[in-house]
Design an enzyme around this catalytic site. Structure first.
Site, short mmCIF file in Angstrom:
data_model
loop_
_atom_site.label_atom_id
_atom_site.label_comp_id
_atom_site.label_asym_id
_atom_site.label_seq_id
_atom_site.Cartn_x
_atom_site.Cartn_y
_atom_site.Cartn_z
N SER A 50 -5.55 46.68 2.59
CA SER A 50 -5.60 46.44 3.96
C SER A 50 -6.78 45.47 4.58
O SER A 50 -6.92 44.99 5.48
CB SER A 50 -6.32 47.99 4.63
OG SER A 50 -7.44 48.42 4.08
N ASP A 339 -14.31 50.52 11.94
CA ASP A 339 -13.78 51.77 11.85
C ASP A 339 -14.53 52.62 10.53
O ASP A 339 -13.90 53.89 10.45
CB ASP A 339 -12.19 51.89 11.67
CG ASP A 339 -11.48 51.30 10.52
OD1 ASP A 339 -12.44 51.03 9.54
OD2 ASP A 339 -10.55 50.91 10.60
N HIS A 342 -12.84 49.57 7.51
CA HIS A 342 -12.68 48.16 7.65
C HIS A 342 -13.58 47.43 8.58
O HIS A 342 -14.17 47.77 9.38
CB HIS A 342 -11.16 48.12 8.36
CG HIS A 342 -9.99 48.82 7.35
ND1 HIS A 342 -9.79 50.20 8.18
CD2 HIS A 342 -9.55 48.56 6.40
CE1 HIS A 342 -8.73 50.51 7.20
NE2 HIS A 342 -8.67 49.60 6.11
#
Ligand SMILES: *[C@@H]1O[C@H](CO)[C@@H](O)[C@H](O)[C@H]1NC(C)=O
Ligand SMILES: *[C@@H]1O[C@H](CO)[C@@H](O)[C@H](O)[C@H]1NC(C)=O
Length: 372
Positions: A50, A339, A342
């Site tokens: 990610s 978040d 991230h």
């Protein structure tokens, strides 16, 4: 370990439950400095998790929902971020469009590369995502074979179709970028223990080296490799570690988690030294993303960030028949973490500026010069 479960659950919530719009093909481009001896990279091929997923997981396994994307794209863009990732700023710096995800079938162009990274991916199989590194490499090999065959088959009158394909002769001139390993470490913590995780690092390195060998066999020559970040500095790591006062470093990060990340990075460096000796035709640049991220976290205030362990997004919100996520903080640019797992676009911009010009690289070359 509890903390890793929480991080994973959090990441799964973000990636599976949420919905949004598809990323459009091109945004931005241009920008950045103009070094003296720029390479000409016609394309970028990226592999990872990610940290650099620009829409793969979202297209394949469940859309990323608002408020992701709110700061830059104005809508979800397949990224777990309010805006751009480091890989996006690298694309801008190289004068290339943002990378489309290989797994995205809508409105994509692969003229200037493709992104095989997907959120949750690890180097070793059996992690959180079906798209572990071996799979990403085999996707690339298939991508290369099929796009070359298609390009060669299309007559010049089919220019519209050719325009979204890479040029066959450009694969060996392209830049191959990597940011993977964080999920191997968190998966290790969650399903085994610290010593077992440490013991499995050589296996991760074997797989990683094997992947680079395979790409080399396909003609890849220019490799740009981010090492793994200080996972113990992620707000979720810190939050679930907070009663363990013996396990906190000077900055406030979870120390054991970071020690494992550092051991991963130490072995990565050794492996790349071996690869350089074995594959002298290639250029391997290792980027110390760990130090770049750690520097931002430990100097949060000087960059205008609030508490480095707070995050912006998102409180749970009960909607009619489902749980949604909304109400991000009013100013994401004041937070390092978007978040809890991230980084925010604001932090990614600082990280990109830190690493793109060579000050965290071995050898110390800017990304635009990382070629033969
Ligand atoms: C880690 O797990 C292994 C296998 O269950 C066990 O033998 C070992 O003692 C554990 N180590 C620690 C430090 O808990
Ligand atoms: C919630 O789901 C039920 C059953 O599917 C449906 O009848 C109802 O209209 C839904 N409520 C809202 C506000 O969408």
């Amino acid at each position: 370990m509890e903390i890793w479960k929480r991080i994973v659950v959090f990441e799964m919530m973000l990636s599976l439950g949420l919905m949004g719009c598809l990323v459009n093909g091109f945004g931005g481009g241009g920008g950045g400095g103009v070094p003296q001896r720029r390479c000409w990279f016609p394309a970028v091929y990226n592999f990872g998790d990610s940290n650099s997923d620009t829409g793969g997981r979202s297209a394949a396994l469940g859309e990323v929902r608002p408020p992701n994307g709110e700061t830059f794209f104005g809508k979800p863009s397949g990224r777990y971020c309010d805006g751009r990732l480091v890989i996006d700023f690298i694309a801008e710096n190289l004068g290339l469009p943002y990378l489309n995800a290989y797994l995205d079938s809508i409105g994509t162009s692969f003229r200037h590369g493709a992104n095989f990274a997907t959120a949750g991916s690890s180097i070793l199989p059996g992690g959180y995502s079906p798209f572990f590194l071996d799979i990403q490499i085999s996707q690339f090999i298939q991508f290369k074979k099929r796009t070359i065959a298609l390009y060669n088959k299309l007559a010049d009158t089919n220019q519209v179709y050719k325009d979204v394909l890479p040029r066959p002769e450009e694969f060996s001139k392209s830049l191959y970028t990597f940011d993977i390993g964080q999920n191997d470490i968190s998966h290790g913590f969650q399903y085994s223990n610290v010593s077992q995780t440490l013991q499995s690092i050589p296996k991760m390195m074997d797989k990683f080296s094997q992947a680079l060998y395979q790409l080399y066999g396909e003609g890849a020559r220019n490799f740009w490799i981010h090492n793994t970040g200080p996972i113990g500095c992620l707000p979720t790591s810190v939050a679930y570690n907070k009663d363990n006062h013996n396990n906190v470093d000077n900055t406030g990060c979870a120390a054991t988690q970071n020690r494992v990340a550092q051991e991963f990075n130490r072995q990565l460096k050794t492996r790349v030294l071996q690869l350089r000796a074995q594959l002298p035709q290639a250029v391997f640049t290792v980027v110390d993303m760990y130090s770049a991220k750690y520097a931002v976290v430990s100097n949060a205030g000087s960059h205008g960030f609030q508490d480095p362990f707070s995050f912006c997004c998102c409180g749970k919100k009960q909607m009619a028949n489902e749980t949604g996520y909304g109400d991000p903080c009013s100013d994401p640019s004041r937070r390092i973490s978007w978040d809890g797992v991230h980084y925010s676009e604001a932090a990614n911009l600082i990280l990109a500026r830190s690493v793109m010009y060579g000050s965290f690289s071995d050898p110390p070359l800017p990304v635009a010069e990382a070629c033969r």
